[in-house]
Scaffold this motif. Structure first.
Motif, short mmCIF file in Angstrom:
data_model
loop_
_atom_site.label_atom_id
_atom_site.label_comp_id
_atom_site.label_asym_id
_atom_site.label_seq_id
_atom_site.Cartn_x
_atom_site.Cartn_y
_atom_site.Cartn_z
N ASN A 1 138.97 10.35 -50.30
CA ASN A 1 137.65 9.96 -50.80
C ASN A 1 136.86 11.22 -51.15
N GLN A 2 136.75 11.47 -52.46
CA GLN A 2 136.01 12.61 -52.94
C GLN A 2 134.97 12.16 -53.96
N THR A 3 134.31 11.02 -53.69
CA THR A 3 133.36 10.46 -54.63
C THR A 3 132.22 11.43 -54.88
N ARG A 4 131.92 11.68 -56.16
CA ARG A 4 130.85 12.57 -56.54
C ARG A 4 129.60 11.75 -56.84
N GLN A 5 128.45 12.20 -56.36
CA GLN A 5 127.22 11.43 -56.47
C GLN A 5 126.11 12.28 -57.07
N GLY A 6 125.13 11.60 -57.66
CA GLY A 6 123.98 12.27 -58.23
C GLY A 6 122.89 11.25 -58.54
N LYS A 7 121.87 11.68 -59.27
CA LYS A 7 120.77 10.81 -59.68
C LYS A 7 120.74 10.74 -61.21
N VAL A 8 119.85 9.88 -61.72
CA VAL A 8 119.71 9.74 -63.17
C VAL A 8 119.31 11.09 -63.76
N GLY A 9 120.03 11.52 -64.79
CA GLY A 9 119.80 12.82 -65.40
C GLY A 9 120.78 13.88 -64.95
N THR A 10 121.54 13.61 -63.89
CA THR A 10 122.48 14.59 -63.34
C THR A 10 123.81 14.54 -64.11
N THR A 11 124.41 15.71 -64.30
CA THR A 11 125.74 15.82 -64.90
C THR A 11 126.76 16.04 -63.78
N LEU A 12 127.76 15.18 -63.70
CA LEU A 12 128.80 15.25 -62.68
C LEU A 12 130.15 15.50 -63.35
N GLU A 13 131.04 16.17 -62.64
CA GLU A 13 132.34 16.53 -63.19
C GLU A 13 133.45 15.77 -62.46
N THR A 14 134.51 15.43 -63.23
CA THR A 14 135.66 14.75 -62.67
C THR A 14 136.85 14.99 -63.59
N SER A 15 137.95 14.28 -63.34
CA SER A 15 139.16 14.40 -64.15
C SER A 15 139.57 13.02 -64.65
N GLY A 16 140.27 12.99 -65.79
CA GLY A 16 140.81 11.75 -66.31
C GLY A 16 142.21 11.49 -65.79
N LEU A 17 142.79 10.37 -66.19
CA LEU A 17 144.12 9.99 -65.72
C LEU A 17 145.20 10.92 -66.25
#
Length: 321
Positions: free
Chosen positions: A181-197
């Motif tokens: 579980n490495q869920t990334r969280q933020g608020k409206v206006g925030t830029t979050l990073e992740t990876s695709g399949l």
């Protein structure tokens, strides 16, 4: 003509909204197989509806393909057969006279051997031509249906997407479904990073949440039922890697309620708020708007993005205040 099939009704609604589009774009908007969409459009076009299904091509390219298909092929000789010594064709009358004693008396029989238009070969037995192995046939991957729809077209009940997603047992299990579980969280206006399949490096920003957005919904020609409201979410996706992102950026963008239920997007688009397009190339940023229709009293606490519903380790969550 009255359209009774709810899938045809959704399809016609999207085509009416887009006006003119390619079949694969309409299929991507609905999350359907392009071949099914094409078949349904051709059938509806022949039923008397003001609908024209066309095709576009590169004429020179197609002519080149046809020319290669019709090019004469070199004759094939089986292994060990000497093509330089053809055997002359025997005379038909002599052949028939030779076989005449074998026929029953006073009972004519049909010829046992057909007449040949070319030389008769008496070389080694013919063997089948070994066909070159081609690529294995695989079924066309159909995009899983992201929303549930019902009701008459152009009404909000037709565009409702607040049902629960499919059960976990129906998800694709070709990749591990549970990761750390490495869920990334933020608020409206925030830029979050992740990876695709496929390993894409993605940065996603939740730009804006318009709640309620009834005036935008009705201005586009749709109707809300009593006790319902619409929500519009604006997101931007940046591809920071070298691998193209080849799906809809908001395919699995959902709303979350305090009880943990999810609300999928509605299959509609607003002219004043353009939707996402398929694919984001490396180094590019693409923005778009996603529309939802929910009960008027439903509380929305957050927005979640994921490349697939069972990939929790790649999901991004923004809190909505």
């Amino acid at each position: 003509m009255v359209v009774t099939d709810p899938v045809d009704a959704r399809l016609l609604g999207v085509v009416a909204e887009m006006g003119r589009a390619a079949v694969h774009e309409v299929a991507a908007r609905l999350g359907m197989d392009p071949r099914e969409v094409a078949a349904r459009l051709v059938s509806l076009s022949g039923s008397g509806l003001p609908l024209l299904v066309g095709v576009e091509c590169d004429p020179n390219g197609l002519r080149g393909v046809l020319a290669r298909m019709n090019a004469p092929q070199a004759p094939y000789y089986p292994p060990g057969y000497p093509p330089q010594f053809p055997v002359a064709q025997p005379q038909p009358m002599a052949y028939q006279q030779q076989m005449a004693p074998m026929q029953p008396v006073q009972q004519p029989m049909p010829p046992q051997f057909p007449q040949h238009s070319g030389p008769i070969r008496t070389g080694p037995p013919s063997t089948p031509f070994p066909a070159a192995p081609g690529p294995a046939s695989t079924p066309f991957p159909a995009v899983p249906e992201p929303v549930s729809t019902w009701g008459p077209p152009q009404s909000s009940s037709w565009a409702r997407g607040d049902q629960q997603p499919p059960a976990a047992g129906s998800m694709d299990r070709t990749q591990p479904a549970v990761r750390a579980n490495q869920t990334r969280q933020g608020k409206v206006g925030t830029t979050l990073e992740t990876s695709g399949l496929e390993g894409e490096r993605l940065a996603i920003q939740l730009v804006e949440v318009v709640d309620p957005a009834d005036y935008l919904f009705t201005a586009a020609g749709y109707r809300l039922q009593p006790g319902e409201r619409s929500i519009v979410v604006h997101t931007e996706l940046t591809n920071r890697g070298a691998i193209p992102f080849s799906t809809l950026p908001d395919l699995y963008l959902v709303l979350l309620t305090p009880g943990g239920e999810t609300v999928s997007k509605a299959p509609v688009s607003l002219s004043s708020r353009p939707p996402h397009r398929i694919g984001v190339q490396p180094g590019e940023t693409a923005g778009g708007h996603t529309v939802y229709v929910v009960p008027e009293q439903l509380d929305v606490t957050s927005v979640r993005w994921s490349p697939r519903p069972d990939e929790e380790s790649l999901a991004l969550t923004w809190t909505v205040e």
